[in-house]
Enzyme design. Structure first.
Site, PDB file in Angstrom:
ATOM      1  N   THR A 162      -2.207  -1.679  -5.964  1.00  0.00           N
ATOM      2  CA  THR A 162      -2.138  -3.193  -4.816  1.00  0.00           C
ATOM      3  C   THR A 162      -3.428  -3.910  -5.076  1.00  0.00           C
ATOM      4  O   THR A 162      -4.489  -3.929  -5.611  1.00  0.00           O
ATOM      5  CB  THR A 162      -2.547  -2.629  -4.179  1.00  0.00           C
ATOM      6  OG1 THR A 162      -1.798  -0.580  -3.326  1.00  0.00           O
ATOM      7  CG2 THR A 162      -2.502  -3.006  -2.256  1.00  0.00           C
ATOM      8  N   ARG A 189      10.258   3.312   2.406  1.00  0.00           N
ATOM      9  CA  ARG A 189       8.523   3.974   2.011  1.00  0.00           C
ATOM     10  C   ARG A 189       7.867   2.768   2.845  1.00  0.00           C
ATOM     11  O   ARG A 189       7.605   1.576   1.820  1.00  0.00           O
ATOM     12  CB  ARG A 189       8.590   4.322   0.966  1.00  0.00           C
ATOM     13  CG  ARG A 189       7.100   5.199  -0.053  1.00  0.00           C
ATOM     14  CD  ARG A 189       6.298   3.937  -0.178  1.00  0.00           C
ATOM     15  NE  ARG A 189       5.070   4.876  -0.787  1.00  0.00           N
ATOM     16  CZ  ARG A 189       3.876   3.878  -0.981  1.00  0.00           C
ATOM     17  NH1 ARG A 189       3.970   2.924  -0.932  1.00  0.00           N
ATOM     18  NH2 ARG A 189       3.030   4.525  -0.809  1.00  0.00           N
ATOM     19  N   ASP A 192      -0.161   2.788   2.597  1.00  0.00           N
ATOM     20  CA  ASP A 192      -1.233   1.930   2.511  1.00  0.00           C
ATOM     21  C   ASP A 192      -2.001   0.847   3.388  1.00  0.00           C
ATOM     22  O   ASP A 192      -2.554   0.842   4.070  1.00  0.00           O
ATOM     23  CB  ASP A 192      -2.209   3.086   2.254  1.00  0.00           C
ATOM     24  CG  ASP A 192      -2.666   2.336   1.006  1.00  0.00           C
ATOM     25  OD1 ASP A 192      -1.976   2.520   0.190  1.00  0.00           O
ATOM     26  OD2 ASP A 192      -3.644   1.473   0.757  1.00  0.00           O
ATOM     27  N   THR A 212      -6.207   0.097  -3.103  1.00  0.00           N
ATOM     28  CA  THR A 212      -5.632   0.741  -4.219  1.00  0.00           C
ATOM     29  C   THR A 212      -5.202   2.128  -4.816  1.00  0.00           C
ATOM     30  O   THR A 212      -6.327   2.729  -4.477  1.00  0.00           O
ATOM     31  CB  THR A 212      -5.708  -0.193  -5.026  1.00  0.00           C
ATOM     32  OG1 THR A 212      -4.986  -0.416  -6.569  1.00  0.00           O
ATOM     33  CG2 THR A 212      -7.535  -0.405  -5.601  1.00  0.00           C
TER      34      THR A 212
HETATM   35  N1  GLY Z   1      -1.045   1.525  -2.252  1.00  0.00           N
HETATM   36  C1  GLY Z   1      -0.253   1.084  -2.045  1.00  0.00           C
HETATM   37  C2  GLY Z   1       1.210   1.916  -2.083  1.00  0.00           C
HETATM   38  O1  GLY Z   1       0.817   3.346  -1.958  1.00  0.00           O
HETATM   39  O2  GLY Z   1       2.351   1.237  -1.210  1.00  0.00           O
END
Ligand code: GLY
Length: 299
Positions: A162, A189, A192, A212
């Site tokens: 991310t 889905r 976070d 991330t």
């Molecule tokens: N941290 C990004 C995700 O798992 O979607």
């Protein structure tokens, strides 16, 4: 007064450069709005870059071959936030998250409702698959063995990185976060990244943090909020990040198999970062235009 931007991964350089450029060019007289605009622009620049395979345009799709974006923004004076999740065909998703914050009474819109709101706001539907992301999805489809397919299947490490962008000016904090999520994820889905407290948090009284890595692990630990609360308790940004990641690894040692990383800026402008796999994590920090690459350390 110094202005600081920080962002995750190699493409964090793109993020902090775009943020600082917007900050400099802005005619906005309200410095809080100017900082928000700059941080959002930093995240949007990464979304638009097709070389980045885990964010925005060119992000790797879900298992059905559809790109679903998650994004959120938060500012630390009023704790205002906006988020979108599972959004298809809208770019930049971080603009839409800001629109949720500024033009709705809600904090998050998801899926079709978020797309409908985007169309009302004047966004044009966009194809987010590139030739490269389509090629990779087709290759994945060819290689996977259908009988062993499981819903929790993990994707390659490279595929869940991310971009998180932090901004600080005169004690005011803004954070933005945007991702295409895990490659080959189940449709619907959400990780976070768009979740306030999990993927991002900002409070001018303490600091801001953005995460991330593997969203399921980060979310179960409310990592961004954990780091901000550690800064509120008096720890430096570096100590807060380090302690929070160490807690994750102590509480659930198996988390070490996953990359989970966090960067933070304390209310006084001090910066920190930590990761479960520090040798694989880097960030970029821009202080009044001077950009520095920062590597996480293992202890
Ligand atoms: N941290 C990004 C995700 O798992 O979607």
């Amino acid at each position: 007064m110094q202005t600081i931007f920080a962002a995750t991964w190699w493409f964090g350089r793109i993020g902090v450069e775009a943020a600082y450029q917007r900050w400099q060019e802005s005619k906005e007289s309200d410095s809080a709005l100017r900082l928000l605009d700059a941080v959002v622009e930093g995240a949007a620049a990464v979304e638009r870059d097709p070389q980045v395979l885990s964010v925005g345009y060119g992000g790797l799709p879900n298992r059905d071959g559809e790109v679903e974006l998650d994004a959120a923004v938060m500012e630390g004076s009023r704790l205002s936030a906006g988020a979108v999740a599972g959004v298809r065909g809208v770019l930049p998703a971080i603009y839409l998250a800001r629109d949720v914050m500024q033009h709705t009474p809600h904090l998050m819109l998801v899926g079709d409702g978020a797309v409908r709101f985007a169309l009302q706001q004047g966004y044009e539907p966009q194809q987010l698959l590139t030739a490269e992301s389509l090629r990779r999805w087709q290759e994945w489809r060819r290689q996977r063995t259908a009988p062993k397919e499981v819903s929790t299947e993990r994707s390659p490490a490279e595929a869940h990185d991310t971009v998180g962008v932090l901004g600080w000016n005169a004690g005011h904090l803004v954070v933005a976060c945007t991702t295409s999520g895990l490659a080959w994820k189940m449709p619907g889905r959400v990780g976070d990244s768009p979740i306030v407290g999990a993927g991002l948090y900002a409070d001018n009284e303490a600091g801001a943090a953005v995460c991330t890595g593997v969203g399921e692990e980060i979310w179960r630990f409310a990592l961004a909020s954990r780091v901000v609360e550690a800064m509120r308790a008096g720890y430096s940004a570096q100590q807060a990040c380090q302690r929070s990641v160490e807690f994750m690894l102590r509480r659930l040692p198996e988390v070490a198999a996953h990359q989970c990383a966090v960067i933070a800026i304390r209310a006084d402008g001090e910066f920190g970062l930590a990761a479960t796999q520090p040798e694989r994590f880097e960030a970029f920090v821009c202080r009044d235009g001077a950009i520095e690459r920062v590597q996480a350390s293992s202890g």
